[in-house]
Design an enzyme around this catalytic site. Structure first.
Site, PDB file in Angstrom:
ATOM      1  N   PRO A 282     111.560  27.612  45.781  1.00 21.80           N
ATOM      2  CA  PRO A 282     110.302  27.721  45.026  1.00 21.80           C
ATOM      3  C   PRO A 282     109.165  28.260  45.892  1.00 21.80           C
ATOM      4  O   PRO A 282     109.094  27.987  47.089  1.00 21.80           O
ATOM      5  CB  PRO A 282     110.025  26.272  44.602  1.00 21.80           C
ATOM      6  CG  PRO A 282     110.660  25.448  45.683  1.00 21.80           C
ATOM      7  CD  PRO A 282     111.898  26.215  46.093  1.00 21.80           C
ATOM      8  N   CYS A 352      85.846  51.057  45.825  1.00 19.46           N
ATOM      9  CA  CYS A 352      85.681  52.329  45.106  1.00 19.46           C
ATOM     10  C   CYS A 352      86.965  52.751  44.398  1.00 19.46           C
ATOM     11  O   CYS A 352      87.598  53.770  44.729  1.00 19.46           O
ATOM     12  CB  CYS A 352      85.213  53.417  46.068  1.00 19.46           C
ATOM     13  SG  CYS A 352      83.555  53.129  46.701  1.00 19.46           S
TER      14      CYS A 352
END
Length: 426
Positions: A282, A352
């Site tokens: 897990p 950006c």
């Protein structure tokens, strides 16, 4: 308001707390963006795995790729866990955090000879091998060292986990594992190689799985293979059933780990395989809802078609929305009573790129200077962060009750290019 990670993440009065610590106070003290994890939440997520496997020969190997902070690894090592790694770098982290090499399984489709050599010398428990070519190379490396590498083959059961294509790993079109129909012959080849010791079988079908059925389907196919492999004369000691259990990001209702394991054990026992050691890997289900990313609102930019809430965290801090179009809850760490001020915002960062967003069309009562919490950010958050736009990665904190530790310092700009060099005489 119910939040993923409750009761470790909850409003107390108007302020959002993790454990017994105000998240707004943490930003005041440590700056923003900021990752914060609850140690208690991680151990609480581990507990149902441990309960369900009590009395069985087993090993729970935390998947390091989900969150590789040393304090996170230390937490699971101290709780008795092993580790699932996919690189030599992750192995080094596990050892630095106090993990035991004999509890490490080495997964991944592209292990290098150097990584294989290091892992054998370190004494890892097992390699999860994903191709015949890798098997041949691993045998060569082990033989050169005068040793035999312990392996399980990762088989691809061609089971649809019903998850995002980027995190599905158990279909024929995925790069992972040995094809189901080739598995028996590949095991026979492995058993014949001088540097290989076959010890198990491995299966991992994907991530963020929210239903039991795909696991049961995959298990049936794996047990079919085990019976065929042993009929061919190759013994299988352990079953590695992988990880992939999902968490609640929005309205998902994944089964509890104990519920999932109970159903797997019922099938394993019914088919006569209850004597085998079990391994689970897990990751997200242990840490996903134990963490948040805190970010300060810099500007509000209303528009004709969209309202933009511009924050100081960006896609370099949290890649999941840009990479997977993943939904992650976003809440204000300060509740206000004026419902009329709730508006629809796209929460975006300063990088950006048009893909630099953390959440779209979110209902928020928000002002410049507020601190937002991106929820369920404990898995695949910081571990996927980058320095795009020459942005330093966030600091990380661990909380436990009222205790707070800084478990990773914020990167300074000078840190980002200290390994770079100017041309001589330029």
């Amino acid at each position: 308001m119910t939040l993923p990670g409750s009761p470790y993440l909850a409003y107390k009065g108007a302020d959002l707390y993790m454990d017994d610590v105000s998240l707004r106070d943490l930003v005041r003290q440590h700056g923003s963006p900021l990752y914060v994890y609850s140690r208690r939440a991680m151990l609480a997520a581990l507990a149902p795995y441990q309960r369900a496997l009590q009395g069985r020969s087993h090993l729970i190997c935390y998947a390091v790729k989900a969150n590789s902070n040393l304090a996170v690894l230390q937490t699971f090592a101290q709780a008795g866990c092993g580790f699932d790694i996919v690189s030599a770098g992750e192995l080094a982290r596990v050892l630095a955090a106090g993990g035991e090499p004999g509890k490490v399984v080495f997964s991944g489709v592209g292990k290098t000879r150097a990584e294989m050599r290091l892992a054998i010398e370190t004494g890892v428990r097992c390699f999860n091998v994903e191709s015949t070519a890798e098997l041949e190379v691993l045998s060569e490396v082990a033989s050169e060292l005068g040793q035999r590498a312990r392996v399980s083959l990762r088989v691809n059961p061609d089971v649809d986990a019903g998850t995002h294509p980027y995190i599905s790993t158990g279909l024929k079109g995925n790069k992972f594992g040995v094809a189901h129909e080739l598995a028996v012959n590949t095991y026979k080849r492995a058993a014949a190689l001088p540097g290989i010791d076959v010890v198990g079988i491995d299966c991992h079908i994907g991530s963020q799985i929210t239903e039991v059925a795909p696991y049961l389907d995959a298990l049936d196919r794996v047990l079919d293979l085990v019976e065929a492999i042993e009929a061919a004369g190759v013994s299988i000691h352990h079953l590695d059933l992988g990880g992939g259990l999902g968490i609640t990001y929005t309205d998902e209702t994944p089964p509890g780990a104990d519920e999932l394991i109970a159903q797997l054990l019922t099938k394993i026992d019914a088919r006569g395989h209850g004597h085998r050691e079990l391994v689970f890997e897990p990751g997200r289900s242990l840490v996903g809802n134990a963490g948040v990313l805190l970010t300060e609102v810099m500007y509000l930019k209303p528009g004709e078609k969209k309202n933009f809430c511009i924050v100081d965290a960006a896609m370099n801090d949290l890649m999941r929305p840009a990479l997977y179009e993943a939904f992650m809850g976003i809440v204000n760490t300060q509740q206000r009573g004026n419902d009329a001020a709730v508006e629809t915002w796209d929460v975006v960062g300063p990088v950006c790129e048009s893909g630099d967003w953390l959440g779209r069309d979110r209902q928020l009562n928000v002002q410049a200077g507020d601190v937002l919490a991106v929820l369920s950010a404990g898995a695949y958050g910081m571990t996927m962060a980058s320095n795009y736009n020459t942005r330093g990665r966030a600091a990380e904190l661990m909380v436990d009750g009222r205790q707070v530790w800084e478990v990773r310092e914020r990167e300074a700009v000078a840190d980002l290019f200290k390994l770079e060099k100017l041309l001589p005489g330029a």
